[in-house]
Design a protein around this motif. Structure first.
Motif, PDB file in Angstrom:
ATOM      1  N   MET A   1      38.648  14.721  42.931  1.00 41.19           N
ATOM      2  CA  MET A   1      38.774  14.954  41.486  1.00 41.19           C
ATOM      3  C   MET A   1      40.082  15.698  41.189  1.00 41.19           C
ATOM      4  O   MET A   1      40.847  15.311  40.307  1.00 41.19           O
ATOM      5  CB  MET A   1      37.605  15.805  40.977  1.00 41.19           C
ATOM      6  CG  MET A   1      36.271  15.115  40.911  1.00 41.19           C
ATOM      7  SD  MET A   1      36.082  14.031  39.467  1.00 41.19           S
ATOM      8  CE  MET A   1      35.848  15.237  38.161  1.00 41.19           C
TER       9      MET A   1
ATOM     10  N   LEU B   1      44.213   7.335  33.704  1.00 40.86           N
ATOM     11  CA  LEU B   1      43.060   7.981  34.345  1.00 40.86           C
ATOM     12  C   LEU B   1      41.892   8.109  33.389  1.00 40.86           C
ATOM     13  O   LEU B   1      40.739   7.858  33.757  1.00 40.86           O
ATOM     14  CB  LEU B   1      43.484   9.369  34.838  1.00 40.86           C
ATOM     15  CG  LEU B   1      42.419  10.228  35.517  1.00 40.86           C
ATOM     16  CD1 LEU B   1      41.887   9.562  36.781  1.00 40.86           C
ATOM     17  CD2 LEU B   1      42.973  11.618  35.841  1.00 40.86           C
ATOM     18  N   HIS B   2      42.181   8.507  32.153  1.00 37.83           N
ATOM     19  CA  HIS B   2      41.111   8.751  31.175  1.00 37.83           C
ATOM     20  C   HIS B   2      40.963   7.601  30.175  1.00 37.83           C
ATOM     21  O   HIS B   2      40.264   7.730  29.187  1.00 37.83           O
ATOM     22  CB  HIS B   2      41.375  10.050  30.410  1.00 37.83           C
ATOM     23  CG  HIS B   2      41.544  11.260  31.279  1.00 37.83           C
ATOM     24  ND1 HIS B   2      40.561  11.694  32.132  1.00 37.83           N
ATOM     25  CD2 HIS B   2      42.587  12.131  31.439  1.00 37.83           C
ATOM     26  CE1 HIS B   2      40.993  12.784  32.765  1.00 37.83           C
ATOM     27  NE2 HIS B   2      42.218  13.063  32.369  1.00 37.83           N
ATOM     28  N   GLY B   3      41.694   6.488  30.430  1.00 35.15           N
ATOM     29  CA  GLY B   3      41.631   5.348  29.514  1.00 35.15           C
ATOM     30  C   GLY B   3      40.302   4.603  29.634  1.00 35.15           C
ATOM     31  O   GLY B   3      39.521   4.852  30.559  1.00 35.15           O
TER      32      GLY B   3
ATOM     33  N   PRO C   1      30.005   4.686  32.694  1.00 31.07           N
ATOM     34  CA  PRO C   1      30.101   6.118  33.006  1.00 31.07           C
ATOM     35  C   PRO C   1      31.554   6.567  32.925  1.00 31.07           C
ATOM     36  O   PRO C   1      32.467   5.750  32.852  1.00 31.07           O
ATOM     37  CB  PRO C   1      29.567   6.198  34.433  1.00 31.07           C
ATOM     38  CG  PRO C   1      29.694   4.833  35.002  1.00 31.07           C
ATOM     39  CD  PRO C   1      29.651   3.870  33.864  1.00 31.07           C
ATOM     40  N   SER C   2      31.746   7.885  32.963  1.00 32.70           N
ATOM     41  CA  SER C   2      33.086   8.498  32.918  1.00 32.70           C
ATOM     42  C   SER C   2      34.051   7.807  33.880  1.00 32.70           C
ATOM     43  O   SER C   2      33.701   7.526  35.026  1.00 32.70           O
ATOM     44  CB  SER C   2      32.929   9.976  33.299  1.00 32.70           C
ATOM     45  OG  SER C   2      34.050  10.454  34.010  1.00 32.70           O
ATOM     46  N   SER C   3      35.274   7.558  33.410  1.00 37.80           N
ATOM     47  CA  SER C   3      36.210   6.805  34.247  1.00 37.80           C
ATOM     48  C   SER C   3      36.696   7.609  35.450  1.00 37.80           C
ATOM     49  O   SER C   3      36.806   7.065  36.550  1.00 37.80           O
ATOM     50  CB  SER C   3      37.380   6.264  33.421  1.00 37.80           C
ATOM     51  OG  SER C   3      37.956   7.272  32.657  1.00 37.80           O
ATOM     52  N   ILE C   4      36.942   8.911  35.271  1.00 37.69           N
ATOM     53  CA  ILE C   4      37.398   9.696  36.433  1.00 37.69           C
ATOM     54  C   ILE C   4      36.273   9.785  37.466  1.00 37.69           C
ATOM     55  O   ILE C   4      36.520   9.749  38.677  1.00 37.69           O
ATOM     56  CB  ILE C   4      37.896  11.110  36.040  1.00 37.69           C
ATOM     57  CG1 ILE C   4      38.583  11.787  37.225  1.00 37.69           C
ATOM     58  CG2 ILE C   4      36.802  11.987  35.495  1.00 37.69           C
ATOM     59  CD1 ILE C   4      39.225  13.132  36.904  1.00 37.69           C
ATOM     60  N   MET C   5      35.036   9.842  37.001  1.00 38.74           N
ATOM     61  CA  MET C   5      33.892   9.928  37.912  1.00 38.74           C
ATOM     62  C   MET C   5      33.787   8.649  38.745  1.00 38.74           C
ATOM     63  O   MET C   5      33.533   8.695  39.942  1.00 38.74           O
ATOM     64  CB  MET C   5      32.641  10.140  37.069  1.00 38.74           C
ATOM     65  CG  MET C   5      31.630  11.090  37.632  1.00 38.74           C
ATOM     66  SD  MET C   5      32.286  12.664  38.222  1.00 38.74           S
ATOM     67  CE  MET C   5      32.511  13.551  36.684  1.00 38.74           C
TER      68      MET C   5
ATOM     69  N   LEU D   1      43.367  14.377  39.030  1.00 35.34           N
ATOM     70  CA  LEU D   1      43.878  15.118  37.871  1.00 35.34           C
ATOM     71  C   LEU D   1      45.345  15.489  38.052  1.00 35.34           C
ATOM     72  O   LEU D   1      46.125  15.497  37.094  1.00 35.34           O
ATOM     73  CB  LEU D   1      43.049  16.386  37.640  1.00 35.34           C
ATOM     74  CG  LEU D   1      41.632  16.138  37.108  1.00 35.34           C
ATOM     75  CD1 LEU D   1      40.747  17.369  37.320  1.00 35.34           C
ATOM     76  CD2 LEU D   1      41.670  15.753  35.627  1.00 35.34           C
TER      77      LEU D   1
END
Lengths: 395, 395
Positions: A55, A67-69, A285-289, A59
């Motif tokens: 993670m 990353l957060h797209g 679900p969350s993209s970074i996850m 970041l």
């Protein structure tokens, strides 16, 4: 006007949640050291450092816009491939990325899978004891949940009752192994026999019967236990997984639905799940996850504490006199109450002593109670004399 | 058997998504520099460094078992309080933590809010042009979506048609301001008039009519624009928000539902949302994401590029001859086509030139087209001659 259906439900809290809230209240009264909360399945061991590092690195190094797209509707392609590869490597399957649909935990996976194969006028069968949230998951599709009574001698499947209940309206069968609340893993023999019955009934009824497997505890299996990968035994199956328990990430809501490549309409099911998300407002679900999970795909936390706790608790409780089918996975066990009324036993007797345990009635298995032992071993050691006092009070 | 309803839907892809996929294909044919993709609303500026730092710090300093543990069913209490405080500070409201329900983006917020107040036999009204995903969001509750035709002179509300369509079956009205696709912000005058009509109709019909406000673009309002906080003007309202656009976090699926403290049954609605989650398998958004958001609650990305792009594009296109209601927020504008058939204009003419734009038919507003200008300014500069060529070809 606000929905009366949901408004009335706000009065009916989950029993497990009630016990959890009660334990906090009781801790305030008696002091935290005098309350032993065995009511909830929140993992107690940390996620592997590798995940935290992954993670942190994402970041630090990735372009934040990417990353957060938005993740594609059907999930991050690299994550899907990584999950497929891992399942193939571990279980000799032939999943491709297109069979994998990342979800918000097992709840998301089950809700999508059930909507894919069941609806109005359909029946979904499950087996007692079972996770009570199956009721809203199934009801939400429009179908009806019917529960096959437990085989309390082994907590394998009660096949006699199951065959009786296999009517033509059954669109899907939902199993949970390793099982919450019994802690029991279905054997290869059980799965083979289940699959055989399903195939026979498919022919008899002239339609598919999907097997939905709820597998958040798949990695929580104790040493030398026979633990078959269910989808290898039955083609029309959808595996629903969560990383919540194996990686101690329940709050991050990350899991997946894996469609058996040999299932009827296998090529449609993940696309259908993408459509279902639009109606439930669920999305990915969350993209970074999703990306971080790739780095720990074959890892787990140190799960050994659960097996040690199980051993300790099982030995102590059976010595006291409790009857228990010995758990071989998860972090639950499901002893028989020394009296028939588990509510009296849990809500009155146990509560008085500061023991927070959940009556089996919530899992449609009265006369039993669930202990969640994802707690420090020391807490179990301290609680054992209380379980003894409780037993002697009622026996 | 698999669901025919969802199976058939897999053939009907979102038009916006189709254009997006097409743009990738076209880029492969013509080279990436010859394709100008104005089809999708993926923010193009990075999240503030403060957010990345907050995530990194949480990972480095928090106990991972707590950090990644289950968030309470109704959301992280500190996050809920932080959101309430921010709304109160900025808009003079009186939200408490119990009025806030963290969700998976605006999609999650809308799906929960709509299920709270609408169901079978109800009608939900919205206004063209509108975000096409409102169809599944509303259909998923069992209610029917009806669309008030656009006031194309201003893209404010067509009140005459609205009043005609306000029948007793209307349980909720769904608005989106700043608006996708028009880029227009509803004025205080519009909101006051809307609220007045709703109050009158509530009395006339003898039941509440909820106003659901879809506000992911709330922070994307250009300089000196009148941008009222809708919930201050109407009590029976639920505000649905997402951090996707203001913080460029669309893939992280984080937003909230804020119930107006003065709404009828305000004390029930968040609890009801918690119940709704059980049926949709949705649960809370990622727990680390909830905590990280607290650190940037009043921040946004550098959104100035969107206003600069809007200015540049609006001036150039109107000079060419396009008719456009000048956008005062979001990163969209919605010009009139020089020919009545927007599909011909977008799918044939524009596509030939490498311009990827979306016909207004998708937003129930034929004869218009949407440009998403969350792109580098340089791309707009290069595309302007193509928009000119396109105009001259059809005019």
């Amino acid at each position: 006007m606000i929905s009366q259906f949901y408004k009335e439900m706000t009065g009916k809290e989950s029993v497990i949640r009630k016990f959890f809230d009660y334990s906090r209240q009781r801790a305030a009264e008696l002091g935290p050291d005098s309350v032993f909360n065995f009511s909830i399945g929140n993992p107690s061991v940390p996620v592997p450092q590798k995940f935290t590092d992954a993670m942190t690195e994402l970041l630090a190094t990735e372009d934040p816009v990417k990353l957060h797209g938005y993740s594609p509707t059907l999930g991050q392609p690299t994550t899907k491939q990584c999950i497929a590869d891992s399942l193939n490597r571990r279980f000799g399957m032939n999943y491709e990325a297109r069979h994998i649909f990342p979800t918000s935990g097992a709840a998301g996976a089950l809700s999508h899978a059930l909507r894919c194969v069941a609806g109005q006028n359909d029946t979904v069968l499950t087996f007692a004891p079972y996770f009570p949230e199956y009721v809203p998951y199934v009801t939400g599709t429009g179908a009806q949940l019917r529960v096959v009574p437990a085989d309390t001698s082994s907590f394998q499947i009660n096949f006699e009752k199951f065959e009786e209940m296999m009517t033509p309206s059954v669109a899907a069968v939902l199993i949970n192994s390793p099982n919450n609340p019994s802690g029991i893993v279905y054997t290869t023999e059980t799965i083979k026999r289940l699959a055989e019955i399903l195939r026979t009934k498919e022919k008899e009824f002239g339609h598919e019967i999907f097997l939905i497997t709820d597998e958040p505890y798949r990695e929580l299996v104790f040493s030398n236990v026979d633990s078959p990968f269910v989808s290898s035994y039955y083609d029309n199956s959808i595996c629903c997984y969560s990383f919540s328990k194996s990686l101690s990430l329940p709050g991050e809501r990350i899991g997946y639905m894996a469609v058996n490549p040999k299932a009827k309409d296998a090529d449609y099911l993940v696309n259908m799940a993408g459509q279902i998300s639009r109606f439930t407002g669920h999305n990915c679900p969350s993209s970074i996850m999703q990306l971080a999970i790739e780095k720990v795909i074959d890892d787990t936390c140190d799960l050994s504490i659960y097996e040690r706790n199980a051993e300790l608790l099982y030995n102590a409780l059976t010595e006291i006199g409790y009857e228990i089918v010995k758990p071989n996975g998860t972090f639950y066990m499901f002893p028989k109450c020394p009296i028939p009324d588990a509510n009296e036993f849990c809500w009155k007797g146990a509560r008085e002593l500061g023991l927070i345990i959940v009556p089996g009635d919530s899992f449609e298995c009265p006369g039993y109670f669930r202990i969640s032992y994802c707690v420090p071993t020391e807490m179990i050691e301290k609680a054992i004399p209380l379980f003894e006092k409780l037993y002697n009070f009622y026996k």
